[in-house]
Design an enzyme around this catalytic site. Structure first.
Site, mmCIF file in Angstrom:
data_model
loop_
_atom_site.group_PDB
_atom_site.id
_atom_site.type_symbol
_atom_site.label_atom_id
_atom_site.label_comp_id
_atom_site.label_asym_id
_atom_site.label_seq_id
_atom_site.Cartn_x
_atom_site.Cartn_y
_atom_site.Cartn_z
ATOM 1 N N GLY A 159 -5.993 -0.553 -1.335
ATOM 2 C CA GLY A 159 -5.815 1.000 -0.936
ATOM 3 C C GLY A 159 -6.921 1.085 -0.228
ATOM 4 N NE ARG A 160 -10.418 -1.780 3.092
ATOM 5 C CZ ARG A 160 -11.542 -2.042 2.546
ATOM 6 N NH1 ARG A 160 -12.493 -1.550 2.510
ATOM 7 N NH2 ARG A 160 -11.490 -3.449 2.060
ATOM 8 C CG ASP A 168 -1.832 -1.184 1.124
ATOM 9 O OD1 ASP A 168 -2.217 -1.477 0.020
ATOM 10 O OD2 ASP A 168 -2.396 -1.490 2.192
ATOM 11 C CG HIS A 175 -5.641 -12.365 -2.306
ATOM 12 N ND1 HIS A 175 -7.036 -12.183 -1.964
ATOM 13 C CD2 HIS A 175 -5.080 -12.460 -1.066
ATOM 14 C CE1 HIS A 175 -7.305 -12.211 -0.719
ATOM 15 N NE2 HIS A 175 -6.064 -12.447 -0.065
#
EC number: 2.7.1.90
Lengths: 342, 342, 342, 342
Positions: free
Chosen positions: B171-172, B128, B272
């Site tokens: 990309g939380r 990330d 994933h």
């Protein structure tokens, strides 16, 4: 406002992505007109130009090469070259010229600005990564990817046949591609121009590798040379080593290793493969940001300036400073990497 | 000297390359002994360990994943977890522990050092790229390459069928993968968590793209959300938009775009795929240099420290500082990239 | 039942995948024991053997090279070589021997079976694809992929610099790699050993390409030779063309093209890159099916037999027939492809 | 002579390479004129056409998608559709129409020829490989490459986290992509539409894989269904299994495996990624040869015919025969591959 764009020097991935970014931002945000000069400084001298608009740059982001063509022409080596460039740009009412090139091409831009007031902005590209003042040059990441993929591929042959495999990569003056791809590819010896090598040491690494595991991969920059000056300079050198040819150090090295270790050795010369192909995502990112900032330099009237990468920022530096000297591999970095030799 | 190594958190390319570099330099140059703790903090708590020597790290440089296994176990959420780790390391006479992980895993390392004196050195990894104090985290370059290759691949389908293609990337909390791969892949819209988006604006870009050229590619980070708070928070929102589910923003967005623009839209969720595969040459280089510097931190007794990339240098920063806050996408960078939207 | 396995000849992608399939099926379905003979016929002669079990073949499917090593040793060129092989296999109570190799290695297997009753089963591998009796040999698809990727990459350099780019690919006796990669890569000239070429015609194609579009890519198999016998045979040939060296036809061709057309030309020799790397999905599929059928030949006592691809089926053919002659490129196919020249 | 060309059905790599080969040979060798019909049968019905010449096909060989656009329009489902096509072609004086498509698109061609005398020649493309009468359809090899690369990538995550990874690939009616990519990718379970699966058996394979090694990869074609008819048909099925949704079998399977084995499972749906990207060298070769032979069919007046691959030859078969039934995975092949399950 009218802006010229040219690409000079040897081929390099990402040139088209720079051109696209310049034109997209220049047209959409600033309403500029663009003119492409063909084949580097040659087109500038001979007034060989094409219009550049949004349509002309559509779809070129992932394409290697340059839609503008390139050459290694140096206008300062031609009678009246600089003057003709100045006149041609004036006749076309070009207010700023964005020059995408390596040390030679940008060196011309620096002089044109300093000596003739031609309003240049520079974008640094070279797969060799040897330009001062920027953390990375455009094209380097892609070239390292290509070289590393080749080394990955050669491991299995080294392993299956117990042969020494010598890989010659580009790097006439600096060993950046060699050291990055050699480290990433798990090479057992890496030889760079900055550090003249000791043939006996190379052979000792080769021999120790055979003992510890399987056959070694030797990565050599095409500008690397042995320590022994006689080998390099004299063509009538006595003893059992041949003089090093100006090109073909990989082939020479393989023969010397065979002679000295008794192991079979083979050479692969990557050559032009390192210059082509679609740019890596990193190079597309870098090219795009370089382009966006270069057009802002033009807008700001900030000429004689080159865009550069520092950390994750794009900054501006004087072209003259950036082209004044080479960026070479730090001896401490070479030593750090040496833990993997042998 | 005895050194422990563990890898924690979600999967990420380059972990094995770090382990190899640590062990190669630690054994060859310093003569240290190494112990691998299995499955992140879980193995540290439960004393699940394996010996790590030169042989164990042979050939792992190009392999994704981690030979040590990983987990997301947090010892501070387990009764006596931290104490058990301290005791286990003491029983094994481990003088330094190298922790390779993201913000969560390294946050534990920071507390173990600060509160319990466990001698930790950190290596920052997360695809990330959202860790403060380092220009890049390990794994990010590979994830961007994977996402960009996927976007490249989808262009032809968008073009042939005149459909909107939505690509959901990871990309939380930060939009780094989205913005880098979207830019490199020539996306027409990029949506990130840092900038809540306006559905009407997204649809305007989509529509304008259809007019100018062919069908648009929309890249959306899985943590991106619309501006309209009602859509996000309330499941009984009135009007013709559905509330945004906690996962599946890509699918939701495609349906909303279809409803509002009348164009067909399809979603691809990369998931994933972004975590696996062989690390890119850049990540192998970064992993190796991180590993070489981490073992030097142990040698120097410099604990509570994390290695980090600054420009082209590897530096040392306090782990606590690096994990204290997220590195998010600067609004100015997002604006810079916005020239390519629509 | 005890089964031996060996891999012989030059490196080739997919060997490990064959070994894995043989062992997985042989152990799991038939309960056989396996012995690997190291370095091709060398290990068979010198009784250099390793046990092969499920564990030994774990994870090797995608790996290039061969875990058994290889060599080009010919036991019929060594005093008593064939007899020693027979004795060694008898001493180890080996009931069947699976031989994975090209025409030379399998030629030995054919004679060992015919003249000494050594119970051999053959699997055809060679990147050159020049073995009769099978639609494809193992390794060819991967080599074509590698060569095509290289050609793709060189297009941009040809385009940017208006240079002739000569790519020398493997193919001493047959032009399969050249014709497949040249066609797939959009080459403008393809030269193969089966069709001696006319230098004037090659130069005419090069010149016409420059007129029609941009610079040409010339793909040449390393066994291709000009029609003019003088150039090939006599080293004191008069006139302005040099004799063709036994190796290095690509470099020679570039120089001749430069001399005759006045255009710059550069050569890239792909060499060993074509032998390495992870096998393509097609080659993994072919290798696996070859292995599964080879072990069935052993089970059926069907010796002197080689597995082969016919359409989408795996069939059995006499090894002797398969190795009796080369499979070369049909003149009609070469003519078909000729529409793209120039 | 005037020739029409159209591409129909879903996106597929290699369409452009077919178009290029048709036009290159048709113009250069036969002097024909070409017309492209846009968006498949839609353009034929609505007379939406573009000229196709050498220039229009330059550079499109390596590009995915289709420069002619595509659609899934069926003229036989539209009032007067077939008649309008016939009239449009007559008005344009088109003497032959080359139709590049899958079973649906070519099924229309077969009827147009049989019922209306429209002079069609077919080229079989579909990533699903499920067309009868050809060893391979165009696009299949590229799709298998994409799926295999994804599976390769997921192995490391499976290994590092001890999770079941379910990969859903395309294959509504036939399991070709699943079985080829699953075999090439080293999957531990492969599920295809031709063979309804037993959930208990799948879970037994999953469990045994965890014992033997590390976490399993399950490849499932999107058309695969469980044996238990209740699960598929009834939405109010009793017991602890949910009914199988019409789309999303991968997600459903992961949840069922979690419930039954207690292991974490994750799903990756490859979706449109399998349709895009540059065609593989094999598909470029196949596309080019299909195109060269298709234009020869037109020259010969051999209409109602489809080109097909048999071994290494391109042959001609009646379109009607080729589209009459599906080519599915032979139960014996599935059994052969079953040795790798678990």
């Amino acid at each position: 406002m009218r802006v010229g764009v040219l690409t000079g020097g040897r081929d390099c991935p990402g040139l088209n992505a720079v051109i696209r970014a310049i034109v997209r931002k220049g047209v959409q945000e600033y309403g500029y007109d663009f003119t492409g000069l063909r084949d580097g400084w040659l087109g500038a001298m001979e007034d060989d130009a094409v219009p550049l608009d949004i349509r002309a740059v559509r779809g070129i982001l992932p394409r290697g090469g340059t839609v503008l063509g390139s050459s290694r022409t140096d206008p300062f080596k031609q009678e009246g070259g600089a003057r003709r460039i100045k006149e041609n740009l004036a006749a076309r009412e070009i207010d700023g010229l964005i020059v995408i090139g390596g040390a030679d091409t940008l060196g011309v831009a620096a002089r044109l600005w300093a000596e003739h007031g031609v309003p240049c902005v520079g974008v640094p590209k070279t797969i060799d990564n040897d330009m001062f003042a920027t953390d990375r040059t455009l094209g380097f990441d892609t070239a390292v990817n290509t070289a590393t993929a080749a080394i990955d591929r050669l491991h299995t042959t080294a392993e299956s046949h117990m042969r020494v495999l010598v890989v010659e990569v580009m790097g006439r003056n600096a060993g950046w591609i060699a050291i990055h791809s050699g480290l990433a590819g798990g090479a057992n010896v890496i030889l760079i121009p900055e550090q003249p090598f000791d043939l006996d040491q190379v052979c000792a690494w080769v021999t120790s590798r055979f003992r510890a595991s399987y056959a070694p991969i030797v990565v050599v920059a095409d500008g690397a040379r042995p320590k022994d000056a006689d080998l390099v300079l004299r063509h009538d050198a006595p003893g059992n080593a041949e003089p090093v040819p100006l090109s073909g150090v990989g082939e020479w090295l393989a023969r010397e290793i065979e002679k000295r270790t008794g192991k079979e050795a083979r050479t692969t010369v990557l050559g032009h493969l390192q210059r082509g192909g679609t740019p890596s995502p990193f190079d597309r990112w870098l090219a795009t940001r370089f382009g966006l900032h270069a057009i802002d330099c033009v807008r700001d009237g900030d000429f004689g300036t080159m865009v550069a990468l520092r950390g994750t920022d794009i900054v501006r530096v004087p072209i003259a400073e950036a082209t004044a000297r080479l960026k070479t591999v730090d001896p401490k970095l070479y030593e750090e990497v040496g833990v993997f030799f042998g």
